[in-house]
Design a protein around this motif. Structure first.
Motif, PDB file in Angstrom:
ATOM      1  N   GLU A   1       0.816  -1.221   0.000  1.00  0.00           N
ATOM      2  CA  GLU A   1       0.000   0.000   0.000  1.00  0.00           C
ATOM      3  C   GLU A   1       0.852   1.275   0.000  1.00  0.00           C
ATOM      4  OE1 GLU A   1      -2.306   0.755   3.608  1.00  0.00           O
ATOM      5  OE2 GLU A   1      -3.954   1.446   2.347  1.00  0.00           O
ATOM      6  N   LYS A   2       1.887   1.272   0.848  1.00  0.00           N
ATOM      7  CA  LYS A   2       2.727   2.468   0.966  1.00  0.00           C
ATOM      8  C   LYS A   2       3.437   2.732  -0.366  1.00  0.00           C
ATOM      9  CE  LYS A   2       4.852   2.876   5.183  1.00  0.00           C
ATOM     10  NZ  LYS A   2       5.996   2.549   6.048  1.00  0.00           N
TER      11      LYS A   2
ATOM     12  N   TYR B   1       2.468   1.765  -3.299  1.00  0.00           N
ATOM     13  CA  TYR B   1       1.502   2.175  -4.311  1.00  0.00           C
ATOM     14  C   TYR B   1       1.201   3.671  -4.186  1.00  0.00           C
ATOM     15  CZ  TYR B   1      -2.255   2.283  -7.601  1.00  0.00           C
ATOM     16  OH  TYR B   1      -3.014   2.604  -8.690  1.00  0.00           O
ATOM     17  N   ASN B   2       0.929   4.112  -2.962  1.00  0.00           N
ATOM     18  CA  ASN B   2       0.588   5.529  -2.779  1.00  0.00           C
ATOM     19  C   ASN B   2       1.746   6.444  -3.153  1.00  0.00           C
ATOM     20  OD1 ASN B   2      -2.025   5.049  -2.042  1.00  0.00           O
ATOM     21  ND2 ASN B   2      -1.510   4.803   0.124  1.00  0.00           N
TER      22      ASN B   2
ATOM     23  N   LYS C   1       2.219   5.775  -7.394  1.00  0.00           N
ATOM     24  CA  LYS C   1       1.115   5.553  -8.356  1.00  0.00           C
ATOM     25  C   LYS C   1       1.090   6.587  -9.486  1.00  0.00           C
ATOM     26  CE  LYS C   1      -2.731   7.592  -5.689  1.00  0.00           C
ATOM     27  NZ  LYS C   1      -2.112   8.062  -4.450  1.00  0.00           N
TER      28      LYS C   1
END
Ligand SMILES: NC(=O)c1ccc[n+]([C@@H]2O[C@H](COP(=O)([O-])OP(=O)(O)OC[C@H]3O[C@@H](n4cnc5c(N)ncnc54)[C@H](O)[C@@H]3O)[C@@H](O)[C@H]2O)c1
Ligand SMILES: [Zn+2]
Length: 352
Positions: free
Chosen positions: A41-42, A44-45, A48
């Protein structure tokens, strides 16, 4: 300048690590048929809008990671989410993240349909220089770290240093610790090259990182190809880890893995001097030029008794005494299994 790929021979299947100078590989991966991406998640953020923009949202699983989530429950969550895409056995599982993402998705890849095609893009320095090869996947079970696991390599690994720019300094230097270890293990010449490269590594110079990473993987390859299932020579890679692992667990993981390994190497070298296998000059040279510059965090207070107890509980400790991998003169590696607890406590109590 191109850094050549490395092929790693494996009893399971041979696999290749590619060194990427731009994000073209991500564009290509996003065009693969039957693919599912699992991304930390980290990561990706943070990425992205740049290199991860190519990933199709319909094929994407965002993964929240932590040591507490590196377990079978998260694996089951992933099975569910992957199967919701109704993929078939010819699925391409592409995972992007650090060592935790690698361990979770590697386990999933090894077990789903008894093994699906897996491509791994490591995004931490530790995963790039060390964990991405070697084919181990591990899960924690209750308080047992890495108790459950399989041997299963990815088919491709893509190493792209741009990801490292968003790592915290501690996470980055966790990888530098493993880099230092592998260079020392390969002898004086590599140790000196590492010393020279450190200022450029610190500045995240891409080409220096790719070259040093390629070298780390070549060195690790030389240990794992002959002993993939870790019954002999591969044990030597535990240099710095005997004290290191125990320091991590006795301080409740107040220090990152690779930084604990640096402390572990300092302590193992001290013991090697005591045992007369490493000269004081060599110990000092390595500590002052390699280990101290690779240690950037404040070392938490270490309780010697608690740490030695943790050393005794290490799953790799099979003998009566404690196991310790040491560096000897001429950069030879030596493993003993009869280190006495009292001696280990003395080493931990010493000032350095
Ligand atoms: N399978 C193996 O052979 C092997 C070998 C060594 C370690 N490991 C395992 O690897 C884990 C440690 O790996 P790690 O240090 O890579 O940890 P990690 O995956 O926990 O990543 C560390 C932190 O960095 C974040 N992160 C990852 N990439 C980032 C990026 N590019 N920018 C910003 N933040 C980013 C993560 O979200 C996490 O918060 C441990 O669980 C260890 O047991 C496995
Ligand atoms: Zn390690």
């Amino acid at each position: 300048m191109r850094v050549e790929p490395i092929i790693i021979k494996s009893n399971i299947k041979n696999y290749t690590a590619y060194f990427e100078g731009n994000d073209e590989f991500l564009k290509k991966l996003s065009q693969l048929e039957n693919s599912v991406f699992v991304v930390d998640e980290k990561v990706y953020n943070l990425h992205k809008d740049d290199c991860l923009k190519y990933i199709n949202q319909d094929r994407l699983i965002i993964l929240q990671i932590s040591e507490e989530r590196k377990n079978i429950d998260t694996v089951c969550e992933l099975y569910e989410k992957i199967m919701a895409f109704a993929p078939r056995k010819n699925l391409n599982l592409i995972s992007i993240g650090g060592g935790i993402t690698q361990d979770l998705t590697g386990f999933v890849a090894s077990s789903l349909y008894r093994g699906v095609n897996w491509i791994f893009v490591p995004t931490t320095l530790l995963a790039q220089v060390d964990s991405c090869i070697g084919a181990k996947t591990s899960l924690n079970f209750k308080h047992f770290k890495n108790l459950v696991g399989t041997f299963y390599p990815p088919t491709e690994i893509h190493i792209y240093p741009e990801f490292l720019k968003t790592l915290t300094r501690e996470d980055f230097y966790s990888g530098v610790g493993e880099m230092a270890k592998l260079h020392i293990m390969n002898g004086e010449e590599d140790t000196k090259i590492f010393i020279k490269s450190l200022p450029l590594i610190d500045k995240l110079d891409s080409i220096t990182l790719l070259e040093r990473t390629q070298n780390c993987l070549k060195i690790k390859k030389s240990y794992i190809e002959d002993d993939e299932f870790d019954t002999g020579k591969r044990n030597m890679l535990n240099y710095g880890h005997c004290f290191g692992h125990a320091i991590e667990s006795s301080t409740n993981f107040a220090i990152s893995h690779g930084q604990a390994v640096v402390v572990g190497m300092i302590l193992a070298n001290k013991e090697a001097v005591k045992q007369g296998i490493l000269s004081t000059e060599n110990e000092e040279f390595i500590r002052k030029n390699v280990l101290e510059p690779s240690l950037v965090v404040k070392v938490p207070a270490i309780n010697p008794e608690k740490t030695v107890e943790a050393m005794g509980q290490d799953k790799k400790n099979l003998g009566k005494g404690l196991a310790l991998v040491m560096l000897a003169n001429n950069y030879q590696m030596v493993k003993i299994t009869d280190l006495q607890k009292e001696e280990a406590i003395r080493i931990l109590e010493e000032k350095w």
